[in-house]
Motif scaffolding. Structure first.
Motif, PDB file in Angstrom:
ATOM      1  N   ALA A  44       0.832  -1.205   0.000  1.00  0.00           N
ATOM      2  CA  ALA A  44       0.000   0.000   0.000  1.00  0.00           C
ATOM      3  C   ALA A  44       0.867   1.256   0.000  1.00  0.00           C
ATOM      4  O   ALA A  44       0.558   2.239  -0.694  1.00  0.00           O
ATOM      5  N   ASN A  45       1.958   1.235   0.748  1.00  0.00           N
ATOM      6  CA  ASN A  45       2.846   2.398   0.835  1.00  0.00           C
ATOM      7  C   ASN A  45       3.479   2.716  -0.527  1.00  0.00           C
ATOM      8  O   ASN A  45       3.447   3.854  -1.000  1.00  0.00           O
ATOM      9  N   VAL A  46       4.048   1.710  -1.171  1.00  0.00           N
ATOM     10  CA  VAL A  46       4.728   1.963  -2.450  1.00  0.00           C
ATOM     11  C   VAL A  46       3.720   2.243  -3.566  1.00  0.00           C
ATOM     12  O   VAL A  46       3.978   3.065  -4.460  1.00  0.00           O
ATOM     13  N   THR A  47       2.560   1.578  -3.546  1.00  0.00           N
ATOM     14  CA  THR A  47       1.518   1.855  -4.537  1.00  0.00           C
ATOM     15  C   THR A  47       0.997   3.272  -4.382  1.00  0.00           C
ATOM     16  O   THR A  47       0.740   3.979  -5.364  1.00  0.00           O
ATOM     17  N   ASN A  48       0.853   3.705  -3.149  1.00  0.00           N
ATOM     18  CA  ASN A  48       0.415   5.069  -2.859  1.00  0.00           C
ATOM     19  C   ASN A  48       1.396   6.084  -3.442  1.00  0.00           C
ATOM     20  O   ASN A  48       1.002   7.066  -4.077  1.00  0.00           O
ATOM     21  N   THR A  49       2.688   5.844  -3.259  1.00  0.00           N
ATOM     22  CA  THR A  49       3.707   6.756  -3.776  1.00  0.00           C
ATOM     23  C   THR A  49       3.654   6.846  -5.292  1.00  0.00           C
ATOM     24  O   THR A  49       3.733   7.924  -5.875  1.00  0.00           O
ATOM     25  N   ILE A 194       9.738   6.160  -9.179  1.00  0.00           N
ATOM     26  CA  ILE A 194      10.518   5.484 -10.228  1.00  0.00           C
ATOM     27  C   ILE A 194      11.234   4.256  -9.656  1.00  0.00           C
ATOM     28  O   ILE A 194      11.236   3.179 -10.255  1.00  0.00           O
ATOM     29  N   ALA A 195      11.815   4.434  -8.466  1.00  0.00           N
ATOM     30  CA  ALA A 195      12.501   3.304  -7.832  1.00  0.00           C
ATOM     31  C   ALA A 195      11.518   2.190  -7.489  1.00  0.00           C
ATOM     32  O   ALA A 195      11.782   1.005  -7.743  1.00  0.00           O
ATOM     33  N   TYR A 196      10.362   2.559  -6.937  1.00  0.00           N
ATOM     34  CA  TYR A 196       9.385   1.551  -6.541  1.00  0.00           C
ATOM     35  C   TYR A 196       8.796   0.826  -7.747  1.00  0.00           C
ATOM     36  O   TYR A 196       8.454  -0.357  -7.670  1.00  0.00           O
ATOM     37  N   ALA A 197       8.654   1.532  -8.862  1.00  0.00           N
ATOM     38  CA  ALA A 197       8.080   0.921 -10.060  1.00  0.00           C
ATOM     39  C   ALA A 197       8.887  -0.283 -10.522  1.00  0.00           C
ATOM     40  O   ALA A 197       8.335  -1.241 -11.062  1.00  0.00           O
ATOM     41  N   PHE A 198      10.192  -0.247 -10.279  1.00  0.00           N
ATOM     42  CA  PHE A 198      11.058  -1.334 -10.736  1.00  0.00           C
ATOM     43  C   PHE A 198      11.422  -2.322  -9.616  1.00  0.00           C
ATOM     44  O   PHE A 198      11.730  -3.482  -9.899  1.00  0.00           O
ATOM     45  N   LEU A 199      11.397  -1.855  -8.360  1.00  0.00           N
ATOM     46  CA  LEU A 199      11.990  -2.654  -7.290  1.00  0.00           C
ATOM     47  C   LEU A 199      11.028  -3.037  -6.168  1.00  0.00           C
ATOM     48  O   LEU A 199      11.436  -3.755  -5.254  1.00  0.00           O
ATOM     49  N   ALA A 200       9.798  -2.575  -6.215  1.00  0.00           N
ATOM     50  CA  ALA A 200       8.884  -2.813  -5.095  1.00  0.00           C
ATOM     51  C   ALA A 200       7.577  -3.443  -5.584  1.00  0.00           C
ATOM     52  O   ALA A 200       7.256  -3.381  -6.778  1.00  0.00           O
ATOM     53  N   PRO A 201       6.790  -4.039  -4.661  1.00  0.00           N
ATOM     54  CA  PRO A 201       5.545  -4.729  -5.053  1.00  0.00           C
ATOM     55  C   PRO A 201       4.392  -3.766  -5.292  1.00  0.00           C
ATOM     56  O   PRO A 201       3.432  -3.692  -4.522  1.00  0.00           O
TER      57      PRO A 201
END
Length: 253
Positions: A44-49, A194-201
């Motif tokens: 939820a945190n990374v999707t929110n970002t 950008i970082a989360y798009a490649f490295l996070a769920p």
């Protein structure tokens, strides 16, 4: 993800866009909506970002009047905030978010109080002899870096903290400071996204629904700020921030 969840996220996105562009409180609506849609906290945190990337686009488009003549300032603040956001994203990817959650309510409360007492603090700062060069700008540089780091790591009410920092650093109408705040925090958000798009769920369906609603709300928000009286708006932002701080404190306590 059900049709009902998609609709919930789109509606929450509109509310988030409005709250983010007006008060820096986008996550007040978006993060709980993602949890309600069934996403675990980290996702939820990374999707929110990632979804709130559209908040930057909407507020920039809606604040062209306030941002006129601010290009150099925006570039400087944006680079600082983006640098902090990249560090915050790296920390989130490498450490559990729970290590920071207990500090978040106190940071939000501090930012809210600073917004409330902006005028006395400004008068106090005006009595001190001015400092030129890097030494004079260093407190603002460090503060923007730290808020950017926080925005990249956790993000909830990062706009409140940035608004507090910029309000103390510049004597200008709140609507201008608010527009600059939106771009500055957006730089940290975009870097982390950008970082989360490649490295996070990231849950891309949830991000798309939330982001579309956020784009609509954030485009309308600057128009609302332009028409509201400054002092009541500043008090409302601060009180909303304190309310979020209390809510997060009870959730993590």
């Amino acid at each position: 993800m059900s049709v009902g969840s998609v609709f919930l996220l789109a509606v929450a996105g509109v509310a988030s866009g409005l709250a983010g562009s007006i008060a820096g409180l986008a996550s007040l609506f978006s993060y709980p909506a993602l949890l309600a849609a069934g996403l675990p906290p980290v996702a939820a945190n990374v999707t929110n970002t990632v979804a709130l990337f559209t908040n930057t686009l909407g507020t920039a488009a809606g604040s062209r009047e306030e941002l006129r003549g601010q290009r150099r300032r925006l570039v400087r603040l944006g680079l600082l905030s983006a640098a902090g956001g990249s560090v915050g994203a790296a920390l989130l990817l490498g450490t559990p978010s729970s290590t920071f959650e207990h500090v978040v309510p106190w940071l939000i409360a501090l930012g809210s109080v600073l917004i409330l007492v902006r005028e006395p603090l400004r008068r106090l700062a005006d009595r001190r002899p001015p400092r030129d060069g890097l030494r004079g700008r260093l407190p603002l540089i460090l503060a923007v870096l730290l808020v950017g780091l926080y925005g990249g790591y956790f993000g909830a009410a990062a706009g409140v903290l940035m608004l507090a920092v910029l309000s103390l650093a510049a004597d200008e109408p709140l609507r201008v400071t608010n527009a600059v705040k939106n771009v500055a925090t957006g730089a940290a958000n975009v870097t982390a996204a950008i970082a989360y798009a490649f490295l996070a769920p990231v849950d891309w369906r949830a991000a798309a629904a939330l982001g579309l609603g956020c784009l609509i709300g954030s485009r309308v928000g600057p128009v609302v700020v332009r028409r509201l009286p400054e002092k009541p708006l500043r008090i409302a932002i601060a009180l909303a921030g304190l309310g979020l701080a209390v809510s997060l404190w009870y959730r993590t306590g």
